[in-house]
Design a protein around this motif. Structure first.
Motif, PDB file in Angstrom:
ATOM      1  N   ALA A 106       0.967  10.751  -4.652  1.00 31.83           N
ATOM      2  CA  ALA A 106       1.674  10.661  -5.928  1.00 31.83           C
ATOM      3  C   ALA A 106       2.146   9.231  -6.185  1.00 31.83           C
ATOM      4  O   ALA A 106       2.032   8.714  -7.309  1.00 31.83           O
ATOM      5  CB  ALA A 106       2.855  11.621  -5.945  1.00 31.83           C
ATOM      6  N   MET A 107       2.668   8.570  -5.153  1.00 33.93           N
ATOM      7  CA  MET A 107       3.109   7.188  -5.305  1.00 33.93           C
ATOM      8  C   MET A 107       1.937   6.251  -5.558  1.00 33.93           C
ATOM      9  O   MET A 107       2.061   5.272  -6.289  1.00 33.93           O
ATOM     10  CB  MET A 107       3.872   6.739  -4.058  1.00 33.93           C
ATOM     11  CG  MET A 107       5.310   7.198  -4.013  1.00 33.93           C
ATOM     12  SD  MET A 107       6.274   6.604  -5.437  1.00 33.93           S
ATOM     13  CE  MET A 107       6.103   4.829  -5.258  1.00 33.93           C
ATOM     14  N   ASP A 108       0.792   6.555  -4.969  1.00 30.85           N
ATOM     15  CA  ASP A 108      -0.396   5.736  -5.177  1.00 30.85           C
ATOM     16  C   ASP A 108      -0.837   5.793  -6.636  1.00 30.85           C
ATOM     17  O   ASP A 108      -1.185   4.769  -7.235  1.00 30.85           O
ATOM     18  CB  ASP A 108      -1.527   6.203  -4.261  1.00 30.85           C
ATOM     19  CG  ASP A 108      -2.748   5.313  -4.351  1.00 30.85           C
ATOM     20  OD1 ASP A 108      -2.622   4.093  -4.110  1.00 30.85           O
ATOM     21  OD2 ASP A 108      -3.834   5.826  -4.699  1.00 30.85           O
ATOM     22  N   VAL A 109      -0.820   6.990  -7.214  1.00 32.12           N
ATOM     23  CA  VAL A 109      -1.168   7.140  -8.630  1.00 32.12           C
ATOM     24  C   VAL A 109      -0.154   6.394  -9.497  1.00 32.12           C
ATOM     25  O   VAL A 109      -0.524   5.649 -10.420  1.00 32.12           O
ATOM     26  CB  VAL A 109      -1.222   8.630  -9.036  1.00 32.12           C
ATOM     27  CG1 VAL A 109      -1.418   8.756 -10.544  1.00 32.12           C
ATOM     28  CG2 VAL A 109      -2.335   9.336  -8.286  1.00 32.12           C
ATOM     29  N   PHE A 110       1.129   6.581  -9.196  1.00 34.76           N
ATOM     30  CA  PHE A 110       2.179   5.890  -9.955  1.00 34.76           C
ATOM     31  C   PHE A 110       2.008   4.379  -9.881  1.00 34.76           C
ATOM     32  O   PHE A 110       2.122   3.673 -10.887  1.00 34.76           O
ATOM     33  CB  PHE A 110       3.559   6.292  -9.417  1.00 34.76           C
ATOM     34  CG  PHE A 110       4.702   5.574 -10.072  1.00 34.76           C
ATOM     35  CD1 PHE A 110       5.222   6.027 -11.274  1.00 34.76           C
ATOM     36  CD2 PHE A 110       5.240   4.421  -9.507  1.00 34.76           C
ATOM     37  CE1 PHE A 110       6.272   5.355 -11.890  1.00 34.76           C
ATOM     38  CE2 PHE A 110       6.291   3.745 -10.115  1.00 34.76           C
ATOM     39  CZ  PHE A 110       6.798   4.218 -11.316  1.00 34.76           C
ATOM     40  N   ALA A 111       1.727   3.870  -8.681  1.00 35.18           N
ATOM     41  CA  ALA A 111       1.558   2.427  -8.501  1.00 35.18           C
ATOM     42  C   ALA A 111       0.394   1.897  -9.319  1.00 35.18           C
ATOM     43  O   ALA A 111       0.478   0.813  -9.906  1.00 35.18           O
ATOM     44  CB  ALA A 111       1.356   2.103  -7.027  1.00 35.18           C
ATOM     45  N   ASN A 112      -0.708   2.646  -9.375  1.00 32.06           N
ATOM     46  CA  ASN A 112      -1.870   2.179 -10.127  1.00 32.06           C
ATOM     47  C   ASN A 112      -1.681   2.291 -11.632  1.00 32.06           C
ATOM     48  O   ASN A 112      -2.360   1.608 -12.401  1.00 32.06           O
ATOM     49  CB  ASN A 112      -3.119   2.939  -9.687  1.00 32.06           C
ATOM     50  CG  ASN A 112      -3.790   2.303  -8.490  1.00 32.06           C
ATOM     51  OD1 ASN A 112      -4.679   1.479  -8.619  1.00 32.06           O
ATOM     52  ND2 ASN A 112      -3.323   2.659  -7.296  1.00 32.06           N
ATOM     53  N   LEU A 113      -0.781   3.130 -12.060  1.00 30.82           N
ATOM     54  CA  LEU A 113      -0.476   3.219 -13.489  1.00 30.82           C
ATOM     55  C   LEU A 113       0.507   2.146 -13.930  1.00 30.82           C
ATOM     56  O   LEU A 113       0.433   1.660 -15.057  1.00 30.82           O
ATOM     57  CB  LEU A 113       0.100   4.594 -13.825  1.00 30.82           C
ATOM     58  CG  LEU A 113      -0.872   5.770 -13.846  1.00 30.82           C
ATOM     59  CD1 LEU A 113      -0.118   7.073 -14.049  1.00 30.82           C
ATOM     60  CD2 LEU A 113      -1.930   5.592 -14.930  1.00 30.82           C
ATOM     61  N   PHE A 114       1.407   1.741 -13.017  1.00 28.42           N
ATOM     62  CA  PHE A 114       2.501   0.876 -13.440  1.00 28.42           C
ATOM     63  C   PHE A 114       2.651  -0.428 -12.655  1.00 28.42           C
ATOM     64  O   PHE A 114       3.277  -1.361 -13.153  1.00 28.42           O
ATOM     65  CB  PHE A 114       3.823   1.650 -13.358  1.00 28.42           C
ATOM     66  CG  PHE A 114       3.911   2.775 -14.332  1.00 28.42           C
ATOM     67  CD1 PHE A 114       4.210   2.548 -15.664  1.00 28.42           C
ATOM     68  CD2 PHE A 114       3.658   4.079 -13.930  1.00 28.42           C
ATOM     69  CE1 PHE A 114       4.279   3.581 -16.574  1.00 28.42           C
ATOM     70  CE2 PHE A 114       3.720   5.131 -14.829  1.00 28.42           C
ATOM     71  CZ  PHE A 114       4.029   4.882 -16.161  1.00 28.42           C
ATOM     72  N   LEU A 115       2.098  -0.543 -11.454  1.00 30.83           N
ATOM     73  CA  LEU A 115       2.366  -1.725 -10.642  1.00 30.83           C
ATOM     74  C   LEU A 115       1.121  -2.484 -10.217  1.00 30.83           C
ATOM     75  O   LEU A 115       1.053  -3.710 -10.360  1.00 30.83           O
ATOM     76  CB  LEU A 115       3.147  -1.320  -9.390  1.00 30.83           C
ATOM     77  CG  LEU A 115       4.515  -0.662  -9.610  1.00 30.83           C
ATOM     78  CD1 LEU A 115       5.079  -0.168  -8.279  1.00 30.83           C
ATOM     79  CD2 LEU A 115       5.468  -1.642 -10.271  1.00 30.83           C
ATOM     80  N   LEU A 116       0.134  -1.804  -9.680  1.00 33.81           N
ATOM     81  CA  LEU A 116      -1.042  -2.436  -9.090  1.00 33.81           C
ATOM     82  C   LEU A 116      -2.303  -2.010  -9.826  1.00 33.81           C
ATOM     83  O   LEU A 116      -2.296  -1.045 -10.574  1.00 33.81           O
ATOM     84  CB  LEU A 116      -1.157  -2.046  -7.605  1.00 33.81           C
ATOM     85  CG  LEU A 116       0.087  -2.232  -6.747  1.00 33.81           C
ATOM     86  CD1 LEU A 116      -0.146  -1.644  -5.368  1.00 33.81           C
ATOM     87  CD2 LEU A 116       0.450  -3.707  -6.647  1.00 33.81           C
ATOM     88  N   THR A 141       0.849  -1.188   0.000  1.00 29.64           N
ATOM     89  CA  THR A 141       0.000   0.000   0.000  1.00 29.64           C
ATOM     90  C   THR A 141       0.887   1.241   0.000  1.00 29.64           C
ATOM     91  O   THR A 141       2.001   1.227   0.530  1.00 29.64           O
ATOM     92  CB  THR A 141      -0.915   0.038   1.234  1.00 29.64           C
ATOM     93  OG1 THR A 141      -0.107   0.010   2.424  1.00 29.64           O
ATOM     94  CG2 THR A 141      -1.881  -1.139   1.220  1.00 29.64           C
ATOM     95  N   PHE A 142       0.373   2.306  -0.597  1.00 30.09           N
ATOM     96  CA  PHE A 142       1.124   3.548  -0.705  1.00 30.09           C
ATOM     97  C   PHE A 142       0.292   4.677  -0.104  1.00 30.09           C
ATOM     98  O   PHE A 142      -0.820   4.944  -0.555  1.00 30.09           O
ATOM     99  CB  PHE A 142       1.460   3.857  -2.171  1.00 30.09           C
ATOM    100  CG  PHE A 142       2.329   2.808  -2.814  1.00 30.09           C
ATOM    101  CD1 PHE A 142       3.703   2.889  -2.742  1.00 30.09           C
ATOM    102  CD2 PHE A 142       1.753   1.729  -3.484  1.00 30.09           C
ATOM    103  CE1 PHE A 142       4.511   1.932  -3.334  1.00 30.09           C
ATOM    104  CE2 PHE A 142       2.546   0.766  -4.085  1.00 30.09           C
ATOM    105  CZ  PHE A 142       3.933   0.862  -4.003  1.00 30.09           C
ATOM    106  N   THR A 143       0.842   5.309   0.915  1.00 31.59           N
ATOM    107  CA  THR A 143       0.121   6.400   1.577  1.00 31.59           C
ATOM    108  C   THR A 143       0.335   7.734   0.875  1.00 31.59           C
ATOM    109  O   THR A 143      -0.517   8.611   0.950  1.00 31.59           O
ATOM    110  CB  THR A 143       0.568   6.524   3.043  1.00 31.59           C
ATOM    111  OG1 THR A 143       1.997   6.705   3.084  1.00 31.59           O
ATOM    112  CG2 THR A 143       0.211   5.261   3.817  1.00 31.59           C
ATOM    113  N   ASP A 144       1.469   7.875   0.191  1.00 30.35           N
ATOM    114  CA  ASP A 144       1.725   9.111  -0.538  1.00 30.35           C
ATOM    115  C   ASP A 144       0.841   9.153  -1.785  1.00 30.35           C
ATOM    116  O   ASP A 144       0.865   8.218  -2.593  1.00 30.35           O
ATOM    117  CB  ASP A 144       3.194   9.190  -0.942  1.00 30.35           C
ATOM    118  CG  ASP A 144       3.498  10.463  -1.717  1.00 30.35           C
ATOM    119  OD1 ASP A 144       3.519  11.537  -1.100  1.00 30.35           O
ATOM    120  OD2 ASP A 144       3.683  10.362  -2.954  1.00 30.35           O
TER     121      ASP A 144
END
Length: 393
Positions: free
Chosen positions: A165-175, A160-163
């Motif tokens: 910006a990182m949450d958006v990045f993760a959903n675009l590229f990882l999760l 899980t990503f609390t930040d």
């Protein structure tokens, strides 16, 4: 017939087959009575017929991406690294732009473009952009990277990503969490295809291309395809029985043996788990081996569909959605009834709209038949013309 042409034809035939299956899944989305309210993989509500209608189309996206990687390797045989890198960068960016514009509109029919739904074209485009930089690496490095991404990305399943910006990045590229992100002005973005796991599959397809280079013994290639294909299927069966690592959706005993088997096959697509990749790519490799020496009317038709996949993708989406719009008005709905769900497709009511599964299959067949004519025309045009832009469509 030239052996190289035969090799390319077997790839195009398989690609054509999965393109037709893809239309079945999209026809179900728009026309099945439970297409917007039910989950065909929910063991509590599905039926074997509905489950397998969805399950068989699981082969489409991974093999589509995988074979895109193979095509890239074949292009590397006639392009320099610099030329191929530039092509991958520009075509990847074009596909991303197309996803946000003509593809997105085909799915939504929303003239205000207030919702962007990133799917397989985005994943292919983003993967090509990544590969445009990686293409300078040695072959074995690209193969190793493809294996590592495909095998290890499930380690992030519970991350899980609390930040923000990182949450958006993760959903675009990882999760893939199916979160909707506001872009301002009432516009929202949802990404269903996290790009990096699909990049891993594209890299594996690129590595496969080595078996199709000129001079490679066809008999040896078929043996390798069959051995690898059955080996990947075996790996899927063993690891799936262990029910541990490789998929965030463990199977469980159900009300009877049939539904327990369905649960066993019910692996995670968003993002594509290692088990999902094994389950789909293994049979795909076997199909490539078996199709290599088959030439008949069916393979001729599939070959034409497989040579112009992007054009076919656009045509079939617009056609299915247009037919849905006709049904929308025929059933007495008006423009005021449109877009009643935030993520809904235009002219597609959420509830009490559509047909039984049998009628969906008939509509699918009709869609495929109609798509044949523009696809055949464009395939001939592309084969007989040399304009630069043809390689982008």
């Amino acid at each position: 017939m030239d052996k190289t042409l035969q090799r390319i034809q077997s790839i195009d035939v398989l690609r054509g087959a999965i393109m037709l299956l893809m239309a079945l899944d999209h026809t179900r989305d728009f026309f099945h009575i439970d297409g917007m309210t039910g989950d065909p993989t929910n063991m509590e509500t599905t039926t074997p017929a509905l489950f397998f209608t969805r399950w068989i189309t699981h082969f489409c996206a991974p093999l589509f991406v995988f074979l895109s990687g193979t095509s890239i390797y074949l292009q590397s045989l006639r392009k320099t690294k610099k030329e191929l890198s530039l092509f991958l960068l520009t075509r990847g960016l074009w596909l991303i732009i197309a996803e946000f514009t003509i593809v997105n509109f085909g799915w939504s029919f929303a003239i205000f473009f207030n919702f962007f739904f990133l799917q397989v074209i985005w994943a292919i485009g983003a993967s090509m952009v990544v590969l445009s930089a990686l293409i300078y690496l040695r072959y074995w490095m690209l193969l190793a990277l493809g294996i590592l991404i495909t095998v290890l990305h499930n380690m992030l399943d519970t991350q899980t990503f609390t930040d923000p910006a990182m949450d958006v990045f993760a959903n675009l590229f990882l999760l893939t969490e199916f979160d909707q992100y506001p872009l301002g002005g009432g516009v929202k973005l949802l990404c269903a295809y996290a790009a990096l796991p699909w990049t891993g599959i594209m890299l594996l397809g690129y590595a496969l291309g080595k078996w199709y280079q000129p001079g490679f013994d066809p008999l040896q290639r078929r043996k390798l395809l069959l051995t690898t294909g059955f080996g990947v299927i075996g790996l899927f069966i063993v690891l799936r029985f262990i029910n541990g690592y490789g998929d965030p959706r463990p199977w469980a005993e159900q009300k009877n043996g049939v539904y327990t088997f369905l649960s066993f096959l019910n692996v995670n697509k968003y993002p594509p788990s290692m088990m999902y990749a094994c389950m789909t790519l293994g049979p795909g490799l076997i199909a490539l081996a078996l199709l290599e020496r088959v030439q008949n009317r069916v393979t001729h038709v599939l070959n034409i569909f497989g040579r112009v996949p992007f054009l076919y993708y656009l045509v079939h989406i617009y056609l299915i959605h247009f037919l849905c719009m006709l049904l929308f008005f025929a059933e007495g709905y008006t423009l005021e009834d449109n877009f009643t769900k935030v993520m809904g497709f235009g002219f597609r009511p959420v509830e009490n709209f559509g047909f039984s599964l049998g009628i969906v299959y008939l509509i699918w067949i009709f869609v495929v038949v109609i798509c044949w004519f523009p696809t055949k025309w464009y395939e001939k045009y592309k084969r007989t013309h040399k304009q630069w832009w043809l390689s982008y469509i």
